[in-house]
Design a protein around this motif. Structure first.
Motif, PDB file in Angstrom:
ATOM      1  N   THR A   1      -1.983  82.186  -2.847  1.00  0.00           N
ATOM      2  CA  THR A   1      -2.602  81.077  -2.115  1.00  0.00           C
ATOM      3  C   THR A   1      -1.696  79.843  -2.135  1.00  0.00           C
ATOM      4  O   THR A   1      -1.540  79.162  -1.114  1.00  0.00           O
ATOM      5  CB  THR A   1      -3.997  80.787  -2.697  1.00  0.00           C
ATOM      6  OG1 THR A   1      -4.743  82.015  -2.669  1.00  0.00           O
ATOM      7  CG2 THR A   1      -4.733  79.745  -1.890  1.00  0.00           C
TER       8      THR A   1
ATOM      9  N   ASP B   1      -3.481  86.082   3.601  1.00  0.00           N
ATOM     10  CA  ASP B   1      -3.563  86.178   2.138  1.00  0.00           C
ATOM     11  C   ASP B   1      -4.227  87.520   1.821  1.00  0.00           C
ATOM     12  O   ASP B   1      -5.440  87.638   1.936  1.00  0.00           O
ATOM     13  CB  ASP B   1      -4.407  84.985   1.638  1.00  0.00           C
ATOM     14  CG  ASP B   1      -4.316  84.742   0.142  1.00  0.00           C
ATOM     15  OD1 ASP B   1      -4.092  85.694  -0.618  1.00  0.00           O
ATOM     16  OD2 ASP B   1      -4.517  83.568  -0.260  1.00  0.00           O
TER      17      ASP B   1
ATOM     18  N   ARG C   1      -7.093  78.675 -13.625  1.00  0.00           N
ATOM     19  CA  ARG C   1      -7.532  78.158 -12.331  1.00  0.00           C
ATOM     20  C   ARG C   1      -9.043  78.224 -12.175  1.00  0.00           C
ATOM     21  O   ARG C   1      -9.687  77.283 -11.766  1.00  0.00           O
ATOM     22  CB  ARG C   1      -6.828  78.978 -11.232  1.00  0.00           C
ATOM     23  CG  ARG C   1      -7.171  78.615  -9.802  1.00  0.00           C
ATOM     24  CD  ARG C   1      -6.766  79.752  -8.869  1.00  0.00           C
ATOM     25  NE  ARG C   1      -7.431  80.992  -9.246  1.00  0.00           N
ATOM     26  CZ  ARG C   1      -7.080  82.203  -8.840  1.00  0.00           C
ATOM     27  NH1 ARG C   1      -6.052  82.364  -8.053  1.00  0.00           N
ATOM     28  NH2 ARG C   1      -7.745  83.265  -9.220  1.00  0.00           N
TER      29      ARG C   1
END
Ligand code: ADP
Ligand code: MG
Length: 206
Positions: A18, A94, A148
């Motif tokens: 990403t 993606d 994340r």
């Protein structure tokens, strides 16, 4: 009108897909190339609903998971990818079918021949023009992904699973010329320099 290029970005969790999609997007913008950024599973309303079930549903069988991936992909190809390419836009995606071979084939160990048959049904002749495989030891990606956000249903598999996924990606990269394998354990700057050199090689459309 010349068709746009279809670029996919692949790799296990946390390798930087990403992040680098954002980089490629900025590069295309800077070149004045018309593009669409999208993702799988997802990319359409139906696909995003399936994504939610795939990543957060409980009790999804392996075959159901495979079929939902391709159901989402079919919608995505017909509604987004093909129209964009036909209009001369580049498509930056993606994850795509290499992820299905890697996760449902390598990870879940479903018969790759079934995946190939679904690929033919859903894609016919469509294949990415270029696939960036961001590759690094799965522990590194895992640590980045954990920093994340919380894990989803597929991300919460164990390291043995992810090593099979990584190996399946690398195996596919050894088979098809469209792959550009990038060492994603490097600093982001180095990763992006390598990506840029591939983009320059692809050049701007005439
Ligand atoms: N080469 C890199 N070195 C260090 N951290 C990175 C690198 N690439 C990405 N990251 C960081 O790792 C995390 C996961 O990146 P992300 O792009 O979300 O991965 P993916 O989409 O492949 O799961 C993010 O916090 C991102 O900033
Ligand atoms: Mg991501």
């Amino acid at each position: 009108m010349q068709a746009g290029l279809f670029i996919t970005v692949e790799g296990v969790e946390g390798v930087g897909k990403t992040t680098n999609i954002e980089y490629i997007k900025n590069w295309l913008q800077h070149q004045g190339i018309d593009y669409v950024v999208t993702r799988e599973p997802g990319g359409t309303d139906l696909g995003e609903s399936l994504r939610n079930l795939l990543l957060h549903g409980d009790d999804v069988s392996d075959k159901a998971e495979l079929l939902m991936m391709f159901a989402a992909r079919s919608q995505h190809i017909e509604k987004v990818i093909k129209p964009a390419l036909a209009a001369g836009r580049w498509v930056l995606c993606d994850r795509f079918t290499d992820s299905t071979f890697a996760y449902q084939g390598g990870g879940r160990q479903l018969n790759p021949e079934w995946i190939r048959q679904l690929e033919t049904l859903v894609q016919e002749e469509l294949q990415p023009d270029v696939t960036f495989l961001l590759d690094c030891p799965v522990e590194i990606g895992r640590a980045r992904a954990a920093a994340r956000s919380a894990s989803d249903r597929i991300e919460s598999q164990d390291l043995v699973f992810f090593n099979r996924v990584r190996d399946a990606f690398l195996h596919r990269a050894s088979l098809y010329d469209r792959f550009r394998v990038i060492d994603a354990s490097q600093d982001l700057l180095q990763v992006q320099q390598q990506i840029e050199s591939v983009l320059v090689e692809l050049g701007a459309p005439s």
